[in-house]
Design an enzyme around this catalytic site. Structure first.
Site, short mmCIF file in Angstrom:
data_model
loop_
_atom_site.label_atom_id
_atom_site.label_comp_id
_atom_site.label_asym_id
_atom_site.label_seq_id
_atom_site.Cartn_x
_atom_site.Cartn_y
_atom_site.Cartn_z
N ALA A 65 -0.16 51.96 -40.90
CA ALA A 65 -1.52 51.47 -41.15
C ALA A 65 -2.45 52.59 -41.57
O ALA A 65 -3.20 52.47 -42.55
CB ALA A 65 -2.06 50.78 -39.89
N LYS A 97 14.48 42.75 -50.92
CA LYS A 97 14.50 41.60 -50.02
C LYS A 97 14.12 40.35 -50.81
O LYS A 97 13.04 40.30 -51.41
CB LYS A 97 13.53 41.81 -48.86
CG LYS A 97 13.42 40.59 -47.95
CD LYS A 97 12.35 40.79 -46.88
CE LYS A 97 12.12 39.50 -46.12
NZ LYS A 97 11.04 39.61 -45.13
#
Length: 523
Positions: free
Chosen positions: A28, A91
């Protein structure tokens, strides 16, 4: 960490918001620093990060959803360089095992199903065809699903007419390496990093805003805007400002996770796997150099020792680190932005990573802050708008995660009986009732999960509508059947023609131990 005395800094917001202080590194903190130093470091504004090497980061959020490509693109990150640096893989979606019933298996792909005909949604045509014939599994009508389930990958080209252009993808990557990658970028762009721990927070005596933080080496770091990326603790947003936390564990009772990486036993698959267990579920995230594994569970229904045993018995490779236990409470801060502190990541809230949304919540928070970035005094109107938008996003994700538990037929353990019978938020209940009648899904506002996602989980977990939308009857049955067969064959043939994921990564120069191939990398 002690709360500091209030000090007066009257008039500090008469000036531009020139000093941005990010408290905490990790994914973050360095996502925020890399983005802010690129766009807001104009020579007059400073971006500073306070981080301690002695404080570990959670760092298990290794799976993402497609919008991460937009974030990397915003920073002009070369995709192949990024994959090589983070040991990343592609993915194409998530395979769910044992969720509807034990033994069930379905795939939630990125992207769309099939093609609509004459404005009628594809899944309605599929539902109608299912009543008169066997159209196969709905996964056979998704390019991302078919490529994933064959272990293949192809990078879509904008504007291309090939079915490969219907592939949507995200990434698996090592979160620690991603943070390191972004830190290098941020520091090159002028971000200043301070090593050490914060021991005191000083607040303005009149406004209550955070004025500065004091470090364990005696350094005082002043700021106009603070970004709290300090993790679950919420050092500024909670410890200092006492913002409050909204607990959602009555809907999502998972409150523990055990993480344990293993050696790869095969070439990495281009999808995440989620396998339901007696009181939670297990993730499998394949990277280039290892496989990330973890067991998310509810301590109300299972002891940590049992959860660890299940994980160890279920992984496919040899463990390369000791299991690590994480504790959390599902929910969100009552305000993501309070006073002059914006919380990102775990400081802002936590929703289990069943649909790989953790990093997206950080990304969205950064984008929303950019859209509402204050120039001088922080406006309550803009701050309230930020909080409204973040709450809307968190509740959207919350409802979709709850769906996976509510839409089950499992009753083999007390845990599954509880989630199967529990009351759910009205917003989710309404969506499920609309689906049960005619298979209709309506996307409200800017909801993260679109119609194909809801269709994937509903059908994958055996929630079939009572009837399809009658508008589907306006199309000729034989023509629709022929179109579905053509789609199904096209997706299969295209998937089988693609290289394996590892072949693609190596040819692209995106595999960590691969040199750039002759003639340059694949695009």
């Amino acid at each position: 960490m002690r709360k500091g005395h209030t000090i007066s800094v009257k008039g500090k917001f008469d000036e531009d918001v020139g000093r941005v202080v990010i408290v905490g590194g990790g994914t973050a903190g360095w996502m925020a620093a890399a983005a802010m130093s690129r766009y807001f470091n104009n020579g007059e504004r400073t971006i500073e990060v306070i981080e301690s090497d002695a404080i570990g980061t959670v760092g298990v959020g290794e799976a993402t959803i497609p919008p991460i490509a937009n974030f990397n693109g915003m920073l002009d990150i070369n995709e192949n360089d990024f994959l090589r640096a983070t040991r990343g893989t592609f993915k194409l979606g998530i395979e769910f095992v044992n969720w509807g019933k034990q033994g069930d298996r379905y795939f939630h792909p990125f992207g769309t199903y099939g093609q609509s005909l004459h404005g009628i949604d594809f899944h309605q045509l599929y539902l109608r065809e299912s009543e008169r014939a066997d159209p196969g599994n709905i996964a056979q009508y998704s390019m991302s699903s078919m490529a994933a389930l064959h272990g293949r990958f192809g990078r879509p080209s904008p504007g291309a007419k090939s079915l490969v252009s219907q592939i949507y993808y995200a990434f698996h990557f090592d979160a620690g390496l991603y943070a390191k990658f972004l830190r290098q970028m941020a520091e090159k762009q002028g971000t200043v990093r301070h090593e050490g721990k914060i021991i005191k927070v000083h607040r303005d005596g009149e406004s209550g805003d955070v004025a500065s933080v004091e470090m364990d080496n005696g350094k005082i770091v002043e700021g106009d805007l603070f970004i709290d990326c300090s993790g679950f603790r919420g050092l500024l947003i909670e410890d200092a400002l006492e913002t409050g936390y909204e607990d959602w564990s009555h809907w999502l009772p998972m409150d523990r996770a055990i993480a344990m990486p293993t050696k790869n036993v095969a070439s990495p698959a281009p999808f995440t796997r989620s396998t339901a267990h007696a009181a939670g579920w297990q993730w499998r995230i394949p990277l280039q150099h290892r496989t990330g594994n973890g067991h998310v569970f509810s301590s109300q229904y299972m002891e940590a020792d049992e959860a660890e045993r299940i994980l160890k018995d279920s992984v496919e490779g040899e463990p390369i680190a000791e299991p690590r236990l994480l504790r959390f409470t599902t929910g969100m801060r009552k305000k993501a932005w309070n006073h002059n502190v914006v919380s990102l990541g775990l400081s802002s809230g936590f929703i289990e990573p069943l649909e790989s949304t953790s990093i997206h919540l950080i990304q969205n928070g950064i984008a929303r802050l950019f859209a509402l970035f204050p120039d001088k005094q922080i406006s309550p109107v803009e701050r309230d708008e930020y909080n409204r938008g973040m709450r809307e996003l968190y509740e959207d994700v919350r409802d979709f995660i709850i769906l996976h538990y509510k839409a089950t037929q499992r009753d083999d353990t007390p845990f599954w009986r509880y989630v199967k019978d529990m009351d759910v938020p009205d917003s989710l209940q309404n969506k499920m009732e609309l689906w049960r009648l005619h298979g209709r899904v309506f996307r409200e506002n800017a909801e993260l999960f679109t119609m194909p996602s809801w269709v994937a989980v509903m059908l994958g977990q055996n929630i079939w509508p009572e009837r399809y939308d009658p508008i589907a009857d306006t199309l000729d049955e034989d023509k629709v059947a022929a179109a579905l067969q053509q789609m199904r064959e096209g997706y299969l043939n295209t998937a089988q023609s693609l290289p394996t994921q590892e072949e693609f990564l190596r040819q692209a120069g995106a595999w960590a131990d691969t040199d750039i191939p002759p003639g340059g990398p694949l695009q």
